[in-house]
Design a protein around this motif. Structure first.
Motif, short mmCIF file in Angstrom:
data_model
loop_
_atom_site.label_atom_id
_atom_site.label_comp_id
_atom_site.label_asym_id
_atom_site.label_seq_id
_atom_site.Cartn_x
_atom_site.Cartn_y
_atom_site.Cartn_z
N MET A 1 0.81 -1.22 0.00
CA MET A 1 0.00 0.00 0.00
C MET A 1 0.84 1.27 0.00
SD MET A 1 -3.17 -0.72 -0.25
CE MET A 1 -3.88 0.85 0.21
N GLN A 2 2.16 1.16 0.05
CA GLN A 2 2.99 2.35 0.07
C GLN A 2 2.81 3.20 -1.18
OE1 GLN A 2 5.63 3.61 2.14
NE2 GLN A 2 4.98 2.32 3.81
N LEU A 3 2.86 2.57 -2.34
CA LEU A 3 2.77 3.33 -3.59
C LEU A 3 1.37 3.90 -3.82
CD1 LEU A 3 5.04 1.19 -5.93
CD2 LEU A 3 5.56 3.38 -4.85
N PRO A 4 0.28 3.14 -3.59
CA PRO A 4 -1.04 3.76 -3.70
C PRO A 4 -1.21 4.94 -2.74
CG PRO A 4 -1.25 1.38 -3.72
CD PRO A 4 0.18 1.68 -3.39
N SER A 5 -0.64 4.83 -1.56
CA SER A 5 -0.72 5.94 -0.60
C SER A 5 0.05 7.15 -1.10
CB SER A 5 -0.18 5.49 0.76
OG SER A 5 -0.97 4.46 1.31
N ALA A 6 1.20 6.90 -1.73
CA ALA A 6 1.98 8.00 -2.29
C ALA A 6 1.21 8.67 -3.43
CB ALA A 6 3.33 7.49 -2.80
N PHE A 7 0.54 7.88 -4.24
CA PHE A 7 -0.29 8.45 -5.31
C PHE A 7 -1.41 9.30 -4.72
CE2 PHE A 7 -4.03 8.19 -8.10
CZ PHE A 7 -3.49 8.77 -9.27
N LEU A 8 -2.00 8.82 -3.63
CA LEU A 8 -3.05 9.57 -2.96
C LEU A 8 -2.52 10.92 -2.47
CD1 LEU A 8 -6.03 9.42 -1.98
CD2 LEU A 8 -5.15 8.48 0.16
N SER A 9 -1.27 10.94 -2.03
CA SER A 9 -0.69 12.20 -1.53
C SER A 9 -0.55 13.24 -2.63
CB SER A 9 0.66 11.94 -0.86
OG SER A 9 1.67 11.66 -1.82
N THR A 10 -0.48 12.79 -3.90
CA THR A 10 -0.41 13.76 -5.00
C THR A 10 -1.76 14.38 -5.28
OG1 THR A 10 -0.85 12.13 -6.76
CG2 THR A 10 1.44 12.39 -6.05
N LYS A 11 -2.81 13.81 -4.74
CA LYS A 11 -4.16 14.34 -4.92
C LYS A 11 -4.65 15.09 -3.68
CE LYS A 11 -4.20 12.28 -8.88
NZ LYS A 11 -4.00 13.09 -10.12
N LEU A 12 -4.33 14.54 -2.50
CA LEU A 12 -4.79 15.15 -1.26
C LEU A 12 -3.74 16.05 -0.61
CD1 LEU A 12 -6.56 12.12 0.49
CD2 LEU A 12 -7.60 13.91 -0.93
N GLY A 13 -2.49 15.83 -0.95
CA GLY A 13 -1.40 16.53 -0.28
C GLY A 13 -0.84 15.68 0.84
N MET A 14 0.40 15.95 1.22
CA MET A 14 1.07 15.14 2.23
C MET A 14 0.43 15.27 3.61
SD MET A 14 5.16 14.97 1.56
CE MET A 14 5.57 16.46 0.66
N LYS A 15 0.08 16.50 3.99
CA LYS A 15 -0.49 16.68 5.32
C LYS A 15 -1.81 15.93 5.46
CE LYS A 15 -3.09 20.11 6.60
NZ LYS A 15 -3.63 21.44 6.99
#
Length: 313
Positions: A1-15
């Motif tokens: 799930m690391q990579l899907p979560s990283a992709f999500l951070s490009t949409k929601l932002g890291m915070k």
């Protein structure tokens, strides 16, 4: 799930990804505390794992984004994971006295609260570019250090059995001794500031080699060998994280951290299965196998003269 979560951070932002990960982890632990059978427990821990994957790379990326001394802050970040593992021993005593459900529920509620605080905080919310995933330098870092990560993981899994069979110590003592890995890893993270003072790949290659070489000390002194493996490994992995975050720009750090961590796990976990085939010589075999991918990084450093820090700061 690391990579899907990283992709999500490009949409929601890291915070937001980090905060949402904490919320999911907290809710997952509350569900764990209420589980009535094994399938429910399995699902609950899967929820916790999803939350943890969302938190890890985004949390590290946020620290790098907020502080340019990436090795120093990521060293503290990694060291605190080890401190958490040490505190788990005391937490186990609490569970013995109160039962396991109540402490797990409390932990979940605290984590949930921290997630809500993060989501509503005034922290910046950087959004990286998913195209970062194709950066060849990040790929090289993840592949080259997979053996270093895999060796540490294998030692944690195999050491008690090795000590029991070949050093004639009890499994209880060997398991307790393996907790030295947590102590030394915390120290390795604490001294990772050297990665900010020594530029280029040298600060990564040296502790990586020392970590693998320390495996041989397990034949001479179990405690010393464990301590040095843990310390040098944590130092190496932390510097690798810092280089991965720096080389792509801190706005993209969550993506590069997720990529190198995923590559470490996917390409390094095989050592736990292969090393036992060598019996007593497993540590030597593990060190040699770990040096093979690491040699790619050393070769790249020599060919491109990047130990001076031209591309890997």
């Amino acid at each position: 799930m690391q990579l899907p979560s990283a992709f999500l951070s490009t949409k929601l932002g890291m915070k937001r990804t980090m905060g949402l990960g904490l919320v999911i982890m907290g809710l997952g632990n509350v569900v764990v505390s209420r589980a009535g059978n094994f399938p429910q427990l399995l699902v609950a821990y899967a929820i916790v794992g999803i939350g943890a994957s969302m938190f890890f790379s985004s949390g590290g990326g946020m620290l790098a984004f907020l502080n340019s001394r990436a090795s120093t802050v990521l060293g503290v970040y990694n060291a605190l994971f080890s401190v958490g593992g040490i505190l788990a021993f005391a937490y186990g005593e609490v569970e013995l006295r109160l039962g396991w459900r109540f402490p797990v529920a409390v932990l979940g509620l605290v984590t949930l609260a921290l997630g809500l605080v993060t989501l509503t905080s005034s922290l910046p919310n950087p959004m990286g570019k998913w195209s970062t995933i194709r950066d060849a330098r990040v790929l090289l870092l993840g592949l080259a250090t997979s053996g270093v990560w895999g060796a540490y993981f294998a030692v944690g899994n195999l050491f008690p059995t090795f000590a029991f069979h070949f050093d004639d110590v009890s499994l209880e003592y060997a398991s307790s001794l393996s907790s030295l890995l947590l102590v030394s890893a915390a120290l390795g993270g604490a001294i990772a500031f050297v990665g900010d003072r020594v530029r280029g790949l040298l600060a990564l290659i040296v502790p990586s080699v020392l970590s693998l070489a320390s495996l041989a000390l397990l034949y001479l002194n179990l405690a010393v060998g464990l301590f040095l493996v843990g310390m040098f490994n944590e130092l190496a992995i932390t510097v690798m994280y810092a280089r991965a975050a720096t080389v792509v720009g801190y706005t993209n750090a969550s993506i590069s951290l997720a990529e190198v961590n995923s590559l470490n796990m996917l390409c390094g976990i095989y050592l736990s299965a292969v090393a036992p085939l060598f019996g007593f010589e497993m540590w030597i075999a593990m060190a040699l196998l770990g040096l093979i991918p690491l040699s790619l990084l050393a070769l790249y450093s020599l060919v491109s003269r990047n130990t001076a820090g031209r591309n890997f700061r």
